[in-house]
Design a protein around this motif. Structure first.
Motif, PDB file in Angstrom:
ATOM      1  N   LEU A 291       0.845  -1.190   0.000  1.00  0.00           N
ATOM      2  CA  LEU A 291       0.000   0.000   0.000  1.00  0.00           C
ATOM      3  C   LEU A 291       0.881   1.241   0.000  1.00  0.00           C
ATOM      4  CD1 LEU A 291      -2.819   1.441   0.392  1.00  0.00           C
ATOM      5  CD2 LEU A 291      -2.296   1.385   2.844  1.00  0.00           C
ATOM      6  N   LEU A 292       0.567   2.159  -0.896  1.00  0.00           N
ATOM      7  CA  LEU A 292       1.223   3.471  -0.899  1.00  0.00           C
ATOM      8  C   LEU A 292       0.133   4.531  -0.909  1.00  0.00           C
ATOM      9  CD1 LEU A 292       3.711   5.310  -1.135  1.00  0.00           C
ATOM     10  CD2 LEU A 292       3.530   5.094  -3.627  1.00  0.00           C
ATOM     11  N   GLU A 293       0.123   5.387   0.119  1.00  0.00           N
ATOM     12  CA  GLU A 293      -0.845   6.479   0.194  1.00  0.00           C
ATOM     13  C   GLU A 293      -0.093   7.795   0.310  1.00  0.00           C
ATOM     14  OE1 GLU A 293      -4.818   7.423   2.758  1.00  0.00           O
ATOM     15  OE2 GLU A 293      -2.927   7.523   3.866  1.00  0.00           O
ATOM     16  N   VAL A 294      -0.514   8.757  -0.506  1.00  0.00           N
ATOM     17  CA  VAL A 294       0.026  10.115  -0.452  1.00  0.00           C
ATOM     18  C   VAL A 294      -1.075  11.012   0.090  1.00  0.00           C
ATOM     19  CG1 VAL A 294       1.022  12.018  -1.771  1.00  0.00           C
ATOM     20  CG2 VAL A 294       1.497   9.647  -2.444  1.00  0.00           C
ATOM     21  N   GLY A 295      -0.869  11.597   1.258  1.00  0.00           N
ATOM     22  CA  GLY A 295      -1.874  12.453   1.878  1.00  0.00           C
ATOM     23  C   GLY A 295      -1.532  13.910   1.667  1.00  0.00           C
ATOM     24  N   LEU A 296      -2.507  14.701   1.230  1.00  0.00           N
ATOM     25  CA  LEU A 296      -2.225  16.111   0.934  1.00  0.00           C
ATOM     26  C   LEU A 296      -3.423  16.985   1.251  1.00  0.00           C
ATOM     27  CD1 LEU A 296      -3.740  15.223  -1.741  1.00  0.00           C
ATOM     28  CD2 LEU A 296      -1.585  15.583  -2.919  1.00  0.00           C
ATOM     29  N   GLU A 297      -3.248  18.264   1.080  1.00  0.00           N
ATOM     30  CA  GLU A 297      -4.364  19.185   1.262  1.00  0.00           C
ATOM     31  C   GLU A 297      -5.352  19.003   0.110  1.00  0.00           C
ATOM     32  OE1 GLU A 297      -3.126  23.195   1.979  1.00  0.00           O
ATOM     33  OE2 GLU A 297      -1.715  22.600   3.559  1.00  0.00           O
TER      34      GLU A 297
END
Length: 689
Positions: A5-11
């Motif tokens: 799993l790869l998650e990129v969290g951003l505004e």
């Protein structure tokens, strides 16, 4: 087998960016895995306004081991005169991290070369996956932004990264943020979510009021809308584009219904729907007869807690918009069409071209030319003349100033209110169509001709002043307008000789440049080639073979409609048993016929020396007599019927005879056939096996 799993969290990203970005991430991840020769079973994607994520299922522990045969120097270079290994051979095996014991010889084109069989152990999967850092950091966006004191930029600032191979956090750092197993829930309702392994991703986020799957959020919205519709016996149309946008605006969707005052239903339905859909992202509500009801459907990013306050807030905002719309609608009706047209004299179409009023004058000329060309009746020509003289009037109304999306639509409404003929009012709306590459086309004849005239004027004027699209830069949407012209012609199959139509219009414009705003160049080759470029695009979208496209575009047919029809004719005959023979015979004729370019194609039958010449001459004469009146398929069949005569002609006749008169006569005879063939397309460019 492992999962990742790869998650990129951003505004929060803009809604329209979310879907293309996750698609881009998936595509580039697939390419990366393919290049790394790393197997996997499935790629799953997740996206919300605040996160982009991919999950890879059933990954192996490592790449597959491979063997590679590596070629070295020639044997005569690898061994010295005494049979000892040379420096070249020793250097080669050292470079391959092998020894001379691994060398064997293999002959290539009569020369023996040193070879070794090199074993390449596969890399560990977790080491390969670290390379996804580059994939994430190199995604592209329409616009980007910097944050803090970083030099890098992205669509929005990145705040957290999750990178899990089963239960192991991979040592990956993206945009200076080290990966972990901690994600974030809904901005207002949720808390931190700890992801222990990739499989529990959706469940853990759901507990924190985040539905990670776009597809699941869409299903939730549709289920809730359907429930409201069923309970109230309503029709709630779901616009796909609006649904897509709403899905990507929220992380936890809750549908609700709001209301507005019935008095606003006196405003045209299109205005109310635009206010709701385009400006507030609401779905309209209809009764069983498709009449608009004083309700709207919207989606909250959250749960049902205090939903009443949310509804009141949305109703207040919409009421303000509807109040403006009602005001503009009332005020606009105080204006006459004549007053609006007068104002257009002071509205600039483009600073290098002139006013919107002058554009209407030119469109009127083009409309008359095209209307006559396509056979409009006297009544239709009169309606077209009136429409072309006023069709932009709604641009100066308050409603269109506030809601630009309604141009044309309000023109139709206001024209009917002021007593214009229905055909005129409809044409005002239809002249914008199609308003996208594959948008709906105008339906009425008057509206269709007005649409063609308006688009052709835009193309002609912008090209005339040198404002030509270049690369991907097309600020005036000229590609779309040219493509729209072709789609209209594809539907109507009207005769449309572009060069002739443009020539007539330019002659009229140049008689009074002051009235029409410009003096035009008589040669418009660049515009004609540009339209052919859009024609190539149209053909490609219709799966027309590349050589057929080349044959049509390189022919001498100047009628755009017939060029479009020719593509279909060629497609239909490609599988004919004798297609190859027909093309080959016509190609031979065309190639020889080109040598008679100076000839007028006049043939002297007294110079014939055999029966084959006479038979071909008589057959061509019979075809020429009726060729112009034939439809395109009949023309192809007529050319096809020449094949046996052409074959017999070449069997019996030496075209390039020593006698100059005989030679030129034969070339002239072939030129006649060449001219007939090229009126359909350049048969010599068709590829046949």
């Amino acid at each position: 087998m492992s999962n990742f799993l790869l998650e990129v969290g951003l505004e929060e990203m803009p809604a329209h960016v979310v879907t293309p970005t996750i698609q881009q991430l998936e595509e580039k991840t697939r390419k990366f895995l393919e290049e790394q020769k790393l197997d996997y079973e499935t790629i799953e994607t997740f996206a919300t306004p605040r996160r982009l994520a991919i999950r890879l299922l059933n990954l192996p522990e490592k790449q597959v081991d491979t063997k590679e045969e590596v070629k070295g120097p020639a044997k005569k270079i690898a061994l010295d005169s005494e049979g000892n290994w040379s420096k070249a051979a020793l250097g080669f095996v050292k470079g391959q991290k092998m020894s001379v014991e691994d060398i064997y010889f293999k002959e290539l084109k009569g020369v023996e070369y040193v070879h070794v069989l090199k074993e390449n152990p596969g890399k560990m999967t977790k080491d390969i996956l670290l390379g996804l850092k580059e994939v994430v950091e190199n995604l592209t966006f329409p616009v980007t932004m910097h944050w803090a004191d970083h030099e890098f930029s992205y669509i929005r600032p990145v705040h957290w990264i999750v990178a899990l191979l089963d239960e192991e956090v991979l040592p990956m750092t993206i945009f200076d943020i080290p990966a972990g197993k901690t994600s974030r829930g809904h901005r207002f309702l949720g808390n931190v979510a700890t992801i222990n392994n990739p499989i529990e991703y959706e469940e853990k986020l759901s507990q924190e009021f985040v539905i990670a799957s776009s597809k699941r959020r869409e299903e939730m919205i549709l289920e809730q809308i359907a429930k409201f519709a069923e309970e109230n016996n309503w029709q709630i149309p779901v616009d796909e584009n609006l649904l897509e946008e709403v899905v990507q605006l929220v992380e936890y969707p809750t549908v609700f219904v709001g209301n507005f005052a019935e008095k606003y239903l006196t405003v045209p339905k299109e205005v109310l729907v635009t206010s709701m859909k385009e400006h507030q992202r609401y779905f309209e509500v209809l009764d069983e007869k498709n009449n608009l009801l004083p309700h709207f459907v919207s989606v909250r990013n959250g749960d049902l807690v205090k939903i009443e306050n949310v509804i009141k807030g949305n109703e207040k905002v919409l009421t303000a918009r509807l109040e403006d719309a009602a005001f503009f609608y009332e005020e606009d009706q105080k204006l006459t069409i004549a007053q609006c047209v007068e104002k257009l004299k002071h509205v600039t179409f483009h600073e290098k071209i002139g006013s919107m009023y002058e554009k209407m004058q030119r469109t009127g000329v083009l409309g008359k030319i095209i209307g006559n060309q396509v056979g409009l009746s006297e009544t239709e020509l009169a309606e077209l003349k009136r429409a072309s003289g006023i069709y932009k009037f709604d641009l100066v109304t308050g409603m269109v100033g506030e809601f630009p999306e309604l141009q044309g639509i309000m023109g139709e409404k206001y024209a009917l209110l002021q007593g214009e003929e229905k055909a005129v009012a409809t044409a005002i709306r239809e002249h914008y169509l199609p308003n996208s590459a594959e948008g709906v086309l105008p339906e009425t004849k008057v509206g269709t001709v007005l649409a063609l005239s308006d688009k052709l004027d835009s193309l002609l004027t912008f090209f005339n002043v040198g404002l030509v699209p270049s690369g991907s830069n097309d600020p005036y949407a000229l590609r779309r307008q040219a493509y729209g012209v072709l789609r209209i012609l594809e539907k109507e199959q009207w005769s449309f000789p572009l060069k002739k139509i443009i020539g007539k219009a330019i002659a009229a414009f140049n008689e009074d440049p002051e009235k029409f705003g410009l003096r035009f160049n008589t040669e418009q080759n660049q515009l004609e080639n540009f339209v052919k470029g859009r024609l190539r695009q149209l053909f490609t979208g219709r799966d027309v073979r590349y050589d057929v496209i080349d044959a049509i575009l390189s022919g001498e047919q100047g009628d755009l409609s017939k060029m479009i029809q020719s593509a279909e004719i060629f497609k239909n005959h490609l599988a004919d048993n004798d297609f190859k023979e027909v093309v080959e015979s016509l190609t031979r004729v065309i190639n020889l016929g080109k040598k008679a370019e100076e000839s007028k194609g006049i043939v002297d039958a007294s110079l014939f020396e055999n029966e084959a010449e006479k038979a071909l001459f008589e057959k061509v004469a019979a075809i020429k007599e009726k060729f112009v009146a034939l439809d395109l398929n009949e023309k192809y069949l007529a050319l096809e019927s020449l094949r046996p005569f052409i074959e017999e002609y070449f069997n019996e006749t030496m075209v390039m005879a020593d006698d100059e008169k005989v030679r030129n006569n034969r070339l002239s005879q072939l030129k006649q056939i060449k001219d007939l063939a090229l009126s359909m397309g350049s048969f010599d460019l068709l590829k046949v096996k």
